[in-house]
Design an enzyme around this catalytic site. Structure first.
Site, mmCIF file in Angstrom:
data_model
loop_
_atom_site.group_PDB
_atom_site.id
_atom_site.type_symbol
_atom_site.label_atom_id
_atom_site.label_comp_id
_atom_site.label_asym_id
_atom_site.label_seq_id
_atom_site.Cartn_x
_atom_site.Cartn_y
_atom_site.Cartn_z
ATOM 1 N N CYS A 78 0.831 -1.206 0.000
ATOM 2 C CA CYS A 78 0.000 0.000 0.000
ATOM 3 C C CYS A 78 0.862 1.250 0.000
ATOM 4 O O CYS A 78 1.685 1.450 0.895
ATOM 5 C CB CYS A 78 -0.931 0.000 1.218
ATOM 6 N N ARG A 81 -0.075 4.749 3.040
ATOM 7 C CA ARG A 81 -0.053 4.475 4.476
ATOM 8 C C ARG A 81 0.217 5.669 5.386
ATOM 9 O O ARG A 81 0.238 5.527 6.599
ATOM 10 C CB ARG A 81 0.975 3.370 4.765
ATOM 11 N N TRP A 241 -9.154 5.698 -0.047
ATOM 12 C CA TRP A 241 -9.693 6.303 -1.266
ATOM 13 C C TRP A 241 -8.854 5.811 -2.428
ATOM 14 O O TRP A 241 -7.789 5.238 -2.248
ATOM 15 C CB TRP A 241 -9.691 7.833 -1.180
ATOM 16 N N GLU A 246 -5.227 3.198 -10.243
ATOM 17 C CA GLU A 246 -5.866 1.894 -9.998
ATOM 18 C C GLU A 246 -7.019 1.687 -10.985
ATOM 19 O O GLU A 246 -7.248 0.585 -11.474
ATOM 20 C CB GLU A 246 -6.422 1.813 -8.565
HETATM 21 N N1 ARG Z 1 -6.905 -1.771 -6.630
HETATM 22 C C1 ARG Z 1 -8.209 -2.041 -6.129
HETATM 23 C C2 ARG Z 1 -9.235 -1.527 -7.112
HETATM 24 O O1 ARG Z 1 -8.867 -0.935 -8.080
HETATM 25 C C3 ARG Z 1 -8.434 -1.392 -4.764
HETATM 26 C C4 ARG Z 1 -7.436 -1.743 -3.695
HETATM 27 C C5 ARG Z 1 -7.410 -0.778 -2.536
HETATM 28 N N2 ARG Z 1 -7.135 0.574 -3.012
HETATM 29 C C6 ARG Z 1 -7.127 1.670 -2.241
HETATM 30 N N3 ARG Z 1 -6.892 2.807 -2.821
HETATM 31 N N4 ARG Z 1 -7.357 1.628 -0.954
HETATM 32 O O2 ARG Z 1 -10.411 -1.645 -6.943
#
Ligand code: ARG
Length: 386
Positions: A78, A81, A241, A246
């Site tokens: 992560c 953090r 968030w 991602e």
């Molecule tokens: N990578 C995952 C997604 O795209 C989420 C994982 C947690 N991500 C976060 N920003 N807390 O759905």
């Protein structure tokens, strides 16, 4: 024949000695980081008595909150953090019934969404007990779309349980809760007010909105076991968030996800006949730009990878001042867009320690990890989109 592939023999309780050793290590860490919390020795003695008579013990609310926050702090994959200590911990250990758990997962989403100002939240439901595994959430996140290829298994599970949806694009899957290996899982449609979504548009290309793309606001991971001091909490969904990449570089772009780069290239009239036109790279940038722009315009918290990279280095410095190292997995920390343009690319990290606790541990199937089944992340050469 049971229609559910989750019936396994009841997991063996962890030997008491293992639970006690893990508990003692955790209580000492808790006392060390919370100097006003009282005498760890008497707390450890009380835990020993409880474990010897019942095979388990109960965390105080303070221990639970600390344990959940440190599990986040220890998450080597992560990048976000820096704010580990601000995690809102909901103590819902008294809940075991699927109806109650579903209702509180929905409340979790409302609290986390917070009108768009996303708050990091974890909801901790009942832990596994010796010979009595706790209720599980099936599915990797509280919110997932049925047409995401990654959801294929979850879609057939839901359909097998009688769910009729899943024909429209970006349809939200129901939550599936499984109370015990001997009963059928139950599914619950997410109430409309629990899922905030952002329709994607592009700051300069008016045609982009016509693609009809969208994504949800709150990534709430629900398939990891929270392990604290020898106690396993298999139902402990948590969220932060989103970082834009991602969604823009992985969820919507990966070949085995929505695979949208060719679509974006066509929209922007890029030359896809040659790799050297860098149409994939340029499409990635446009898609990521659209994601950040849309969330920002809708007032939904999202981080860009440059800012999040700088924050992570601040986190490492701050942890260093507190005498702690920051285990990190380079291949997960470096963002999947313009990696070398972010500072996190240009250095190495302390290797993740699989034994570090408290921790979030991946659960691959519903019941296989109850009690002492999980020893850390399995070695894997392929990263997945979590
Ligand atoms: N990578 C995952 C997604 O795209 C989420 C994982 C947690 N991500 C976060 N920003 N807390 O759905």
């Amino acid at each position: 024949m049971s229609p559910f592939p989750f019936t396994r023999p009841d997991p063996q309780p962890a030997p008491q000695a293992e639970t006690l050793a893990a508990a003692e290590a955790f209580i000492r860490q808790f006392a060390h980081e919370n100097p006003r919390s009282g005498d760890p020795d008497s707390r450890i003695r009380a835990i020993r008595t409880a474990v010897e008579s019942s095979g388990t013990y109960e965390h105080t609310p303070e221990e639970l909150a600390f344990g959940a926050r440190v599990a986040w702090r220890n998450s080597a994959r992560c990048i976000g953090r820096l704010y580990w200590n601000n995690l809102l911990v909901r103590d819902l250990r008294h809940l075991e019934h699927p109806d109650d758990i579903a209702a509180q997962c929905f409340e979790h989403l409302r609290l986390a969404t917070n009108g768009g100002r996303i708050r990091p939240v974890i909801s901790v439901f009942a832990p596994d007990r010796p010979g009595r595994p706790a209720t599980r959430l099936l599915g990797e996140q509280l919110v997932r779309y049925a047409d995401d290829p990654r959801s294929a298994e979850q879609v057939s599970l839901a359909r097998g349980l009688g769910w009729k949806g899943g024909s429209e694009p970006f349809e939200v899957l129901p939550l599936v809760v499984h109370a015990s290996p001997d009963t059928a899982p139950e599914f619950y449609e997410l109430p409309e007010d629990t899922v905030l979504e952002v329709p994607l548009r592009h700051p300069h290309h008016p045609g982009f909105a016509g693609l009809g793309l969208r994504w949800y606001a709150v990534p709430a991971v629900s398939d990891m076991t929270l392990e604290i001091g020898g106690i396993s909490y298999p139902s402990a969904p948590f969220n932060g968030w989103y970082m834009g990449t991602e969604i823009g570089s992985r969820n919507l772009a990966d070949l085995d996800r929505y695979d949208l780069l060719p679509t974006i290239a066509r929209l922007f009239d890029l030359d896809t006949t040659s790799e050297r036109s860098l149409w994939r790279d340029r499409s990635l940038v446009e898609l990521n730009l659209a994601v950040l722009h849309s969330y920002q315009e809708d007032g939904v918290t999202i981080a860009d990878h440059h800012t999040e990279s700088a924050r992570f280095l601040t986190h490492i410095e701050r942890e260093g001042r507190n005498g702690r190292s920051v285990p990190a997995d380079w291949s997960w920390i470096v963002p999947p867009l313009s990696g070398s343009a972010t500072a996190v690319f240009h250095r190495y990290y302390d290797p993740p320690d699989l034994l570090l606790r408290p921790a979030f541990l991946r659960r691959d199937t519903a019941w296989s990890t109850a009690r002492s089944g999980v020893k850390g992340e399995p070695p894997s050469c392929q990263r997945s989109a979590s």
